[in-house]
Design a protein around this motif. Structure first.
Motif, PDB file in Angstrom:
ATOM      1  N   GLU A 187       0.796  -1.233  -0.003  1.00 55.76           N
ATOM      2  CA  GLU A 187       0.017   0.008   0.026  1.00 55.76           C
ATOM      3  C   GLU A 187       0.795   1.036  -0.063  1.00 55.76           C
ATOM      4  O   GLU A 187       0.423   2.356  -0.108  1.00 55.76           O
ATOM      5  CB  GLU A 187      -0.913   0.074   1.290  1.00 55.76           C
ATOM      6  N   MET A 188       2.278   1.228   0.303  1.00 53.98           N
ATOM      7  CA  MET A 188       3.288   2.222   0.408  1.00 53.98           C
ATOM      8  C   MET A 188       3.543   2.712  -1.116  1.00 53.98           C
ATOM      9  O   MET A 188       3.713   3.812  -1.258  1.00 53.98           O
ATOM     10  CB  MET A 188       4.379   1.974   1.132  1.00 53.98           C
ATOM     11  N   THR A 189       3.873   1.409  -1.890  1.00 56.96           N
ATOM     12  CA  THR A 189       4.611   1.666  -3.031  1.00 56.96           C
ATOM     13  C   THR A 189       4.234   0.554  -3.952  1.00 56.96           C
ATOM     14  O   THR A 189       4.319  -0.706  -3.514  1.00 56.96           O
ATOM     15  CB  THR A 189       5.984   2.074  -3.151  1.00 56.96           C
ATOM     16  N   GLN A 190       4.121   0.957  -5.355  1.00 56.92           N
ATOM     17  CA  GLN A 190       3.878  -0.161  -6.444  1.00 56.92           C
ATOM     18  C   GLN A 190       5.342  -0.941  -6.533  1.00 56.92           C
ATOM     19  O   GLN A 190       5.071  -2.122  -6.956  1.00 56.92           O
ATOM     20  CB  GLN A 190       3.578   0.357  -7.557  1.00 56.92           C
ATOM     21  N   MET A 191       6.455  -0.528  -6.229  1.00 58.11           N
ATOM     22  CA  MET A 191       7.455  -1.100  -6.218  1.00 58.11           C
ATOM     23  C   MET A 191       7.561  -2.619  -5.436  1.00 58.11           C
ATOM     24  O   MET A 191       8.100  -3.445  -6.264  1.00 58.11           O
ATOM     25  CB  MET A 191       8.862  -0.352  -5.878  1.00 58.11           C
ATOM     26  N   PHE A 192       6.983  -2.587  -4.466  1.00 55.69           N
ATOM     27  CA  PHE A 192       6.861  -3.940  -3.626  1.00 55.69           C
ATOM     28  C   PHE A 192       6.238  -5.003  -4.503  1.00 55.69           C
ATOM     29  O   PHE A 192       6.953  -5.999  -4.603  1.00 55.69           O
ATOM     30  CB  PHE A 192       6.057  -3.672  -2.270  1.00 55.69           C
ATOM     31  N   GLY A 193       5.090  -4.993  -5.029  1.00 56.10           N
ATOM     32  CA  GLY A 193       4.597  -5.824  -5.438  1.00 56.10           C
ATOM     33  C   GLY A 193       5.057  -6.215  -6.987  1.00 56.10           C
ATOM     34  O   GLY A 193       5.140  -7.252  -7.348  1.00 56.10           O
ATOM     35  N   GLU A 194       5.569  -5.127  -7.586  1.00 57.57           N
ATOM     36  CA  GLU A 194       6.537  -5.388  -8.676  1.00 57.57           C
ATOM     37  C   GLU A 194       7.568  -6.177  -8.713  1.00 57.57           C
ATOM     38  O   GLU A 194       7.779  -7.162  -9.415  1.00 57.57           O
ATOM     39  CB  GLU A 194       6.949  -4.083  -9.435  1.00 57.57           C
ATOM     40  N   LEU A 195       8.321  -6.054  -7.789  1.00 53.99           N
ATOM     41  CA  LEU A 195       9.465  -6.870  -7.380  1.00 53.99           C
ATOM     42  C   LEU A 195       9.279  -8.262  -7.110  1.00 53.99           C
ATOM     43  O   LEU A 195       9.802  -9.236  -7.405  1.00 53.99           O
ATOM     44  CB  LEU A 195      10.397  -6.062  -6.602  1.00 53.99           C
ATOM     45  N   ILE A 196       8.147  -8.427  -6.063  1.00 56.11           N
ATOM     46  CA  ILE A 196       7.751  -9.538  -5.763  1.00 56.11           C
ATOM     47  C   ILE A 196       7.256 -10.502  -6.922  1.00 56.11           C
ATOM     48  O   ILE A 196       7.727 -11.632  -7.123  1.00 56.11           O
ATOM     49  CB  ILE A 196       6.484  -9.611  -4.737  1.00 56.11           C
ATOM     50  N   GLY A 197       6.689  -9.881  -7.678  1.00 58.27           N
ATOM     51  CA  GLY A 197       6.135 -10.341  -8.983  1.00 58.27           C
ATOM     52  C   GLY A 197       7.357 -10.979  -9.798  1.00 58.27           C
ATOM     53  O   GLY A 197       7.194 -12.249 -10.424  1.00 58.27           O
ATOM     54  N   LEU A 198       8.061 -10.006  -9.923  1.00 54.87           N
ATOM     55  CA  LEU A 198       9.449 -10.356 -10.907  1.00 54.87           C
ATOM     56  C   LEU A 198      10.274 -11.587 -10.240  1.00 54.87           C
ATOM     57  O   LEU A 198      10.712 -12.464 -10.987  1.00 54.87           O
ATOM     58  CB  LEU A 198      10.183  -9.247 -11.497  1.00 54.87           C
ATOM     59  N   HIS A 217       7.173   9.019  -2.877  1.00 56.42           N
ATOM     60  CA  HIS A 217       7.756   7.785  -3.281  1.00 56.42           C
ATOM     61  C   HIS A 217       9.322   7.538  -2.658  1.00 56.42           C
ATOM     62  O   HIS A 217       9.488   6.368  -2.308  1.00 56.42           O
ATOM     63  CB  HIS A 217       8.182   8.092  -4.941  1.00 56.42           C
ATOM     64  N   ILE A 218       9.795   8.658  -2.422  1.00 57.63           N
ATOM     65  CA  ILE A 218      11.345   8.693  -1.850  1.00 57.63           C
ATOM     66  C   ILE A 218      11.183   8.037  -0.453  1.00 57.63           C
ATOM     67  O   ILE A 218      12.047   7.095   0.077  1.00 57.63           O
ATOM     68  CB  ILE A 218      11.887   9.733  -1.592  1.00 57.63           C
ATOM     69  N   ALA A 219      10.020   8.566   0.260  1.00 58.85           N
ATOM     70  CA  ALA A 219       9.725   8.089   1.938  1.00 58.85           C
ATOM     71  C   ALA A 219       9.315   6.662   1.648  1.00 58.85           C
ATOM     72  O   ALA A 219      10.028   6.003   2.551  1.00 58.85           O
ATOM     73  CB  ALA A 219       8.928   9.083   2.299  1.00 58.85           C
ATOM     74  N   ALA A 220       8.698   6.251   0.823  1.00 57.69           N
ATOM     75  CA  ALA A 220       8.194   4.599   0.611  1.00 57.69           C
ATOM     76  C   ALA A 220       9.479   3.915   0.457  1.00 57.69           C
ATOM     77  O   ALA A 220       9.718   3.117   1.044  1.00 57.69           O
ATOM     78  CB  ALA A 220       7.158   4.628  -0.444  1.00 57.69           C
ATOM     79  N   HIS A 221      10.410   4.461  -0.291  1.00 57.34           N
ATOM     80  CA  HIS A 221      11.601   3.589  -0.576  1.00 57.34           C
ATOM     81  C   HIS A 221      12.402   3.376   0.559  1.00 57.34           C
ATOM     82  O   HIS A 221      12.795   2.236   1.050  1.00 57.34           O
ATOM     83  CB  HIS A 221      12.318   4.173  -1.866  1.00 57.34           C
ATOM     84  N   ARG A 222      12.539   4.550   1.318  1.00 60.96           N
ATOM     85  CA  ARG A 222      13.438   4.498   2.591  1.00 60.96           C
ATOM     86  C   ARG A 222      12.664   3.453   3.684  1.00 60.96           C
ATOM     87  O   ARG A 222      13.320   2.843   4.284  1.00 60.96           O
ATOM     88  CB  ARG A 222      13.358   5.902   2.968  1.00 60.96           C
ATOM     89  N   ARG A 223      11.386   3.934   3.782  1.00 59.70           N
ATOM     90  CA  ARG A 223      10.652   3.266   4.656  1.00 59.70           C
ATOM     91  C   ARG A 223      10.718   1.628   4.450  1.00 59.70           C
ATOM     92  O   ARG A 223      10.941   0.749   5.621  1.00 59.70           O
ATOM     93  CB  ARG A 223       9.204   3.559   4.701  1.00 59.70           C
TER      94      ARG A 223
END
Ligand code: SAH
Length: 353
Positions: A52-63, A318-324
């Motif tokens: 829910e913080m960033t789309q990057m999480f699901g994207e990387l899990i999917g890949l 976006h920057i905050a989510a990456h850090r978190r």
């Protein structure tokens, strides 16, 4: 009638209940349960999860799942499952990111293990356009190759708590006194499931077990061992749990675990050793901090690419989510990742044997 009042009536009639029974009622009671009556995720909800913080999480899990599917010979039909998908955001991001992986989408049968009818509806809207099947439990997944993800799922499963008393254990239970729910200790008894904790505990120490988690892991690992696949378990906790980790969260704040059951989220740390033991004969990876895992999968690269398309508030968020997600002082170290895979295959990307 409130759930607290209902539970008191039940306790008055049939005696104190285990913490596990209490947790199951508080989270999943059909009329009053936390997950069955509300959508608790996101900025307006009680807590916010990685997808829910960033789309990057699901994207990387999917890949990660898609790469390991290719590494294991890209079987022509497999189950792509998520346990406890919440709003369905992780799966939506994973499916979008893996669209470019040849054959992956066509071979995947998407299945969601979800107990809450309300959340199933939210997931159906999020995954509109995909062919999705819902099941009640991991035991209902097909006997087929299985690539699956569970993010903050196991922490919501009911735990039992035991306090060491000499050679035996006393179970913490929920009783009632003067019209209020109270915690008490059951009489002592042997607990063979805790024999392996004799050496690292002393009188008075508290140890938690999670019977449902063990059963679910057995179901996942049996399919992975027989047909191929991977399970990625992402959660907070550690290799071996010691002490009381049960917590209640409402409105992003901690509250008493007995206070107004059904209105707060109840979770407890995941004991990854117990999951790894249940995975045999499938192999399991080293328990890896979430930050390390995501860095290895290339989150920084992805974050930079996305940053170029953003500005203003969206860029700051976006920057905050990456850090978190990755920083050791935030979720990077608190959250851990365990992979389960066939003993004959390579571990999934981002994790090592
Ligand atoms: N993975 C999501 C949501 C985590 S919350 C995210 O990261 O945002 C826990 C999820 O597990 C919810 O969807 C909840 O309804 C579901 N859940 C809890 N107990 C369950 C059970 N026993 N069986 C199936 N789903 C369950």
């Amino acid at each position: 009638m409130s759930l607290a009042a209902l539970l008191q009536t039940r306790i008055a009639a049939s005696g104190p209940m285990t913490i596990a029974d209490y947790m199951a009622e508080a989270l999943l009671n059909p009329d009053h349960g936390y997950y069955t009556t509300r959508t608790p995720f996101g900025a307006e909800g009680d807590f916010i999860t990685a997808p829910e913080m960033t789309q990057m999480f699901g994207e990387l899990i999917g890949l990660c799942l898609a790469q390991s599917w290719m590494d294991q010979g890209a079987p022509a039909a497999f189950t792509l499952a998520e346990l406890g998908p919440g709003r369905g955001t992780l799966m939506a991001d994973a499916l979008r990111a893996t669209k470019q992986v040849p054959g992956f989408g066509a071979a995947a049968r998407i299945m969601l293990v979800e107990a809450s009818p309300q959340l199933r509806q939210v997931q159906a809207r999020m995954l509109d356009g995909y062919d999705v099947t819902w099941v009640d439990s991991a035991a209902d997944l097909p006997d087929a190759p299985l690539w699956c993800i569970a993010n903050e799922f196991f922490d919501a499963l009911p735990i039992r708590q035991f306090v060491r008393d000499g050679a035996h254990w006393r179970e913490r239970c929920v009783g009632q006194q003067d019209g209020k729910l109270v915690i008490g200790l059951a009489p002592q008894g042997p607990q063979s499931a805790l024999d392996h904790r004799r050496d690292d505990t002393q009188d008075g120490d508290l140890v938690e077990t999670r019977p449902a988690a063990t059963c679910i892991m057995v179901e996942l690992a049996r399919r992975i061992d027989a047909h191929g696949g991977v399970a990625l378990i992402v959660d907070y906790g550690d290799w071996r749990s010691l002490g009381d980790t049960l917590q209640a969260v409402r409105d992003h704040e901690s509250t008493g675990i007995l206070h107004a059951p059904g209105t707060a989220d109840l979770t407890a740390h995941v004991d990854f050793e117990a999951l790894a033991r249940a995975a045999a004969p499938a192999a399991y990876t080293r328990l890896t901090p979430q930050g390390v895992f995501l860095e290895r999968l290339g989150i920084t690269h992805r974050a930079q690419a996305l940053a170029e398309t953003l500005y203003g508030n969206a860029l700051n968020t976006h920057i905050a989510a990456h850090r978190r997600l990755t920083h050791p002082d935030e979720m990077g170290n608190l959250f851990k990742v365990l992979g389960v895979y066939p003993a004959t295959a390579a571990p999934p990307p981002g994790l090592s044997a």
